[in-house]
Scaffold this motif. Structure first.
Motif: not given
Length: 478
Positions: A81-87, A90-93, A317-329
């Motif tokens: 949820k909130g990842t701008l993609t879906n399973f 992400t699972a495909l090539y 990559q999807v998980l870390l995109t969300c984390l790194l996009a949180d500039r406050d964090f």
């Protein structure tokens, strides 16, 4: 009907490759032997309080804990949820260039780590499965088997594997000494270069680590300029491993070689290449996220082709995109990690000096470069390894001897403090204090000398028995 099994007595030899049979991985060294000893007898404050404390692993658990807090607060990301993609997507090539969104997020984080003083173009990033793969791929791109890289000492023990094992490339050590805090000098670079030429080698690059592992020091802009000038004069490349860039916690500040290139037209930027990863700064070595940053299109193209053997998973990559996009964090994270590393470093060094143990004045990294020369039985590499065994067997600390890092002088050790709790760090300091008070630090020890402190085979067997029994039991259950 009875079935008769016929056992052949003939032995057929199936020859393996030279690479498979060679010992070029450097696994058989004190650096890795200490890890093996720890694995057999790991310290635990309650379950195994006399076990070995792991101080040979440069791991940023301060950072990992903070990232874990973020993940717990954003658990919806793990549910896509909130990842701008879906399973399914992400699972495909995926394109092995990596996800555009992740490369942009990584570029932004790399800029932030470098104080916003550089511009990172995400299209010039090649993703790899960690810095290990990045360093090897760059070596493949720049050098042929038999060519040489100049690497200042002391250098990370794993470079003997990363840069040499599969590439066939050689390392010519640039010997730096304690008289000037192991700084890289033009004299040392030129000496190593001439030695390589006399061996009939072609020198292709200078390879440096900034901040330094194992020194825990940032390299000054003046020294970086000298390296660039030297490389330009010799028409060779420069590779800079900057995986500890975000751990610089006190002055002088970290200066990326990218900053020098972007503020000057004197140097050819296509001959300078940077390696980065999220293993040290973000405390995520298990995620295997590395990167090559280069303005050289030919190098990038070749590196991307090779990176197909070491891809970063789309899920990561999807998980870390969300984390790194949180500039406050990320801003808060970098500040908190640096403050905590500075405090840990200060307390650890204070504890060492209180018992007469000196170390290099570090300002970065997850470790200290510790001087134990006065404890050596003899000022030799054999004397260093004897002391290392005593520290491992008698004090119960796995630290890394300088010979593993190709240090030019016996008696220096890398001691990590960032991979443990402060409570465990204080236990380690307590063991060192007890040993120093009993041993005296005179270098000669008792009448038997330092050799008399080494564990007997029976004692060594007893040291590993608890962990070994657990491993054997686990194998039996499997």
């Amino acid at each position: 009907m009875d079935v008769v099994l016929i056992e052949s007595t003939s032995i057929v030899s199936f020859e393996l490759s030279t690479l498979a049979l060679a010992d070029g991985h450097s696994e058989n060294s004190p650096y890795f032997d200490g890890w093996k000893a720890y694995d057999l007898n790991p310290y635990h404050p309650r379950l195994n309080p006399s076990g070995i404390i792991q101080m040979g692993l440069a791991e940023n658990q301060v950072g990992t804990d903070l990232v874990n807090e973020w993940v717990e607060e954003h658990s919806q990301v793990l549910a896509w949820k909130g990842t701008l993609t879906n399973f399914k997507e992400t699972a495909l090539y995926q394109d092995y260039h990596g996800l555009d969104s992740f490369r942009k997020a990584l570029a932004s984080f790399m800029e932030e780590v470098r104080g916003g003083r550089v511009k990172i173009d995400p299209d010039r990033i090649v993703l790899t499965a960690g810095a290990t793969a990045a360093n090897e791929i760059l070596t493949f791109c720049i050098a042929n088997p038999g060519d040489t890289l100049l690497v200042p000492t002391p250098y990370y023990a794993g470079f003997d594997r990363d840069l040499k094992w599969r590439t066939g490339v050689e390392i010519e050590p640039v010997e730096c000494g304690s008289h000037d805090s192991f700084q890289i000098t033009l004299l040392a670079l030129e000496k190593a270069y001439q030695i390589a030429l006399k061996k009939g080698k072609t020198v292709k690059a200078v390879f440096i680590t900034n901040p330094s592992n194992p020194l825990g020091l940032t390299i000054s802009p003046q020294t970086l300029y000298q390296v660039l000038d030297f490389a330009a004069e010799k028409s060779i490349h420069v590779i800079t491993d900057e995986v500890y860039a975000g751990t610089a916690f006190s002055s002088p500040p970290f200066t990326s070689i990218i900053e020098l290139l972007q503020s000057s037209t004197k140097y050819n930027p296509e001959t300078v290449h940077i390696v980065y990863s999220l293993s040290k700064d973000l405390g995520l070595p298990g995620f295997r996220v590395g990167a090559i940053y280069s303005t050289n299109q030919t190098v990038r193209t070749a590196a991307r082709r090779m990176s197909s053997f070491s891809l970063v998973s789309s899920q990561t990559q999807v998980l870390l995109t969300c984390l790194l996009a949180d500039r406050d964090f990320t801003r808060s994270y970098l500040l908190r990690v640096r403050e905590e590393l500075k405090r840990r470093h200060r307390n650890f060094v204070k504890g060492l000096r209180a018992v007469g143990v000196d170390c290099l004045e570090g300002n970065s990294g997850l470790f200290c470069w510790v001087n134990l020369k006065k404890l050596l039985e003899s000022d030799t590499w054999e004397g260093e390894l004897q002391l290392w065994r005593i520290i491992l067997e008698k004090i119960g600390l796995n630290i890394s001897p300088g010979c593993s890092f190709h240090c030019s002088e016996p008696g220096w050790f890398r001691v990590c403090f960032g991979n443990m709790s402060e409570e465990d760090m204080n236990v380690a300091l307590g063991r060192i204090k007890s040993f120093m008070s009993n041993y005296g630090g005179t270098g000669g020890g008792d009448d038997d000398g330092i050799k008399g402190l080494l564990a007997t085979p029976e004692e060594a067997s007893h040291m590993v028995r608890p962990r070994l029994a657990y491993v054997l039991d686990a194998e039996q259950q499997a």
